[in-house]
Design a protein around this motif. Structure first.
Motif, mmCIF file in Angstrom:
data_model
loop_
_atom_site.group_PDB
_atom_site.id
_atom_site.type_symbol
_atom_site.label_atom_id
_atom_site.label_comp_id
_atom_site.label_asym_id
_atom_site.label_seq_id
_atom_site.Cartn_x
_atom_site.Cartn_y
_atom_site.Cartn_z
ATOM 1 N N LEU A 228 -29.525 -45.658 -6.097
ATOM 2 C CA LEU A 228 -30.232 -46.262 -7.234
ATOM 3 C C LEU A 228 -29.527 -45.982 -8.563
ATOM 4 N N LEU A 229 -28.217 -46.176 -8.571
ATOM 5 C CA LEU A 229 -27.413 -45.956 -9.768
ATOM 6 C C LEU A 229 -26.767 -47.271 -10.190
ATOM 7 N N VAL A 230 -26.993 -47.654 -11.431
ATOM 8 C CA VAL A 230 -26.378 -48.855 -11.987
ATOM 9 C C VAL A 230 -25.312 -48.419 -12.969
ATOM 10 N N ARG A 231 -24.086 -48.841 -12.690
ATOM 11 C CA ARG A 231 -22.987 -48.593 -13.628
ATOM 12 C C ARG A 231 -22.033 -49.772 -13.569
ATOM 13 N N PRO A 232 -21.200 -49.901 -14.582
ATOM 14 C CA PRO A 232 -20.290 -51.051 -14.625
ATOM 15 C C PRO A 232 -19.257 -51.003 -13.510
ATOM 16 N N SER A 233 -18.942 -52.170 -12.984
ATOM 17 C CA SER A 233 -17.813 -52.273 -12.058
ATOM 18 C C SER A 233 -16.539 -52.089 -12.880
ATOM 19 N N PRO A 234 -15.412 -51.827 -12.247
ATOM 20 C CA PRO A 234 -14.183 -51.590 -13.011
ATOM 21 C C PRO A 234 -13.851 -52.696 -14.013
ATOM 22 N N LYS B 85 -33.527 -58.486 -16.305
ATOM 23 C CA LYS B 85 -34.004 -58.599 -14.923
ATOM 24 C C LYS B 85 -35.141 -57.623 -14.603
ATOM 25 N N GLY B 86 -35.470 -56.745 -15.551
ATOM 26 C CA GLY B 86 -36.576 -55.821 -15.357
ATOM 27 C C GLY B 86 -36.352 -54.786 -14.257
ATOM 28 N N TRP B 87 -35.107 -54.363 -14.100
ATOM 29 C CA TRP B 87 -34.775 -53.449 -12.999
ATOM 30 C C TRP B 87 -35.505 -52.112 -13.097
ATOM 31 N N ILE B 88 -35.602 -51.541 -14.289
ATOM 32 C CA ILE B 88 -36.238 -50.223 -14.454
ATOM 33 C C ILE B 88 -37.724 -50.315 -14.089
ATOM 34 N N GLU B 89 -38.381 -51.393 -14.484
ATOM 35 C CA GLU B 89 -39.791 -51.563 -14.149
ATOM 36 C C GLU B 89 -39.969 -51.781 -12.642
ATOM 37 N N ARG B 90 -39.062 -52.521 -12.038
ATOM 38 C CA ARG B 90 -39.166 -52.826 -10.608
ATOM 39 C C ARG B 90 -38.842 -51.614 -9.741
ATOM 40 N N TRP B 91 -37.831 -50.848 -10.141
ATOM 41 C CA TRP B 91 -37.395 -49.670 -9.378
ATOM 42 C C TRP B 91 -37.410 -48.454 -10.316
ATOM 43 N N PRO B 92 -38.558 -47.776 -10.445
ATOM 44 C CA PRO B 92 -38.701 -46.667 -11.398
ATOM 45 C C PRO B 92 -37.679 -45.544 -11.218
ATOM 46 N N GLY B 93 -37.133 -45.341 -10.037
ATOM 47 C CA GLY B 93 -36.151 -44.286 -9.823
ATOM 48 C C GLY B 93 -34.731 -44.675 -10.185
ATOM 49 N N LEU B 94 -34.555 -45.911 -10.628
ATOM 50 C CA LEU B 94 -33.215 -46.413 -10.959
ATOM 51 C C LEU B 94 -32.650 -45.674 -12.170
ATOM 52 N N ARG B 95 -31.362 -45.342 -12.079
ATOM 53 C CA ARG B 95 -30.684 -44.671 -13.189
ATOM 54 C C ARG B 95 -29.594 -45.589 -13.731
ATOM 55 N N LEU B 96 -29.500 -45.671 -15.044
ATOM 56 C CA LEU B 96 -28.449 -46.452 -15.693
ATOM 57 C C LEU B 96 -27.373 -45.502 -16.196
ATOM 58 N N ALA B 97 -26.141 -45.723 -15.757
ATOM 59 C CA ALA B 97 -25.015 -44.898 -16.192
ATOM 60 C C ALA B 97 -24.023 -45.814 -16.892
ATOM 61 N N VAL B 98 -24.350 -46.171 -18.111
ATOM 62 C CA VAL B 98 -23.504 -47.114 -18.840
ATOM 63 C C VAL B 98 -23.095 -46.623 -20.227
ATOM 64 N N GLY B 99 -23.389 -45.379 -20.531
ATOM 65 C CA GLY B 99 -23.112 -44.871 -21.853
ATOM 66 C C GLY B 99 -21.675 -44.501 -22.128
ATOM 67 N N GLN B 100 -20.878 -44.351 -21.083
ATOM 68 C CA GLN B 100 -19.481 -43.952 -21.269
ATOM 69 C C GLN B 100 -18.636 -44.572 -20.185
ATOM 70 N N ARG B 101 -17.345 -44.505 -20.362
ATOM 71 C CA ARG B 101 -16.409 -45.072 -19.401
ATOM 72 C C ARG B 101 -16.432 -44.289 -18.093
ATOM 73 N N HIS B 102 -16.431 -45.006 -16.978
ATOM 74 C CA HIS B 102 -16.458 -44.393 -15.652
ATOM 75 C C HIS B 102 -15.188 -44.755 -14.922
ATOM 76 N N HIS B 103 -14.708 -43.847 -14.140
ATOM 77 C CA HIS B 103 -13.532 -44.129 -13.300
ATOM 78 C C HIS B 103 -14.001 -44.123 -11.859
ATOM 79 N N ILE B 104 -13.983 -45.294 -11.247
ATOM 80 C CA ILE B 104 -14.488 -45.460 -9.886
ATOM 81 C C ILE B 104 -13.328 -45.476 -8.921
#
Length: 103
Positions: A60-66, A84-103
């Motif tokens: 349940l982690l949402v982050r940007p694709s590369p 899309k109302g993801w947080i309301e639909r899936w309360p345990g969902l976490r958004l990881a979009v505040g910084q650059r991620h290396h996948i």
């Protein structure tokens, strides 16, 4: 990521719908790692194929694709999650979009 037709066929067999999904996702680039998936049913067995691995989806982690791991891309991911109302639909969902991620 640029998967070849052979790579895609190896992953999902001859399921044309799943092949179209992964080809489009790979070509266009879906904004989130957890949304680049294809699910097929073959011989009574469910197969999950992901472009970036299953961990974000199942965790349940949402982050940007590369392709979207830029300031504008991260803003697009936040916008989509809100629209899309993801947080309301899936309360345990976490958004990881505040910084650059290396996948």
């Amino acid at each position: 990521m640029a998967m070849s037709e052979h790579d895609i066929a190896d992953l999902i067999g001859s399921d044309p719908a799943a092949m179209r999904i992964l080809r489009a996702a790979d070509t266009l680039g879906l904004p989130e790692t957890a949304t680049c998936v294809a699910v097929t049913l073959r011989a009574g067995t469910v197969h999950l194929v992901t472009c970036h691995g299953p961990d974000d989806l199942t965790g349940l982690l949402v982050r940007p694709s590369p392709a979207f791991d830029t300031e504008d891309g991260r803003a697009a991911v936040l916008r989509r999650a809100g629209e899309k109302g993801w947080i309301e639909r899936w309360p345990g969902l976490r958004l990881a979009v505040g910084q650059r991620h290396h996948i």
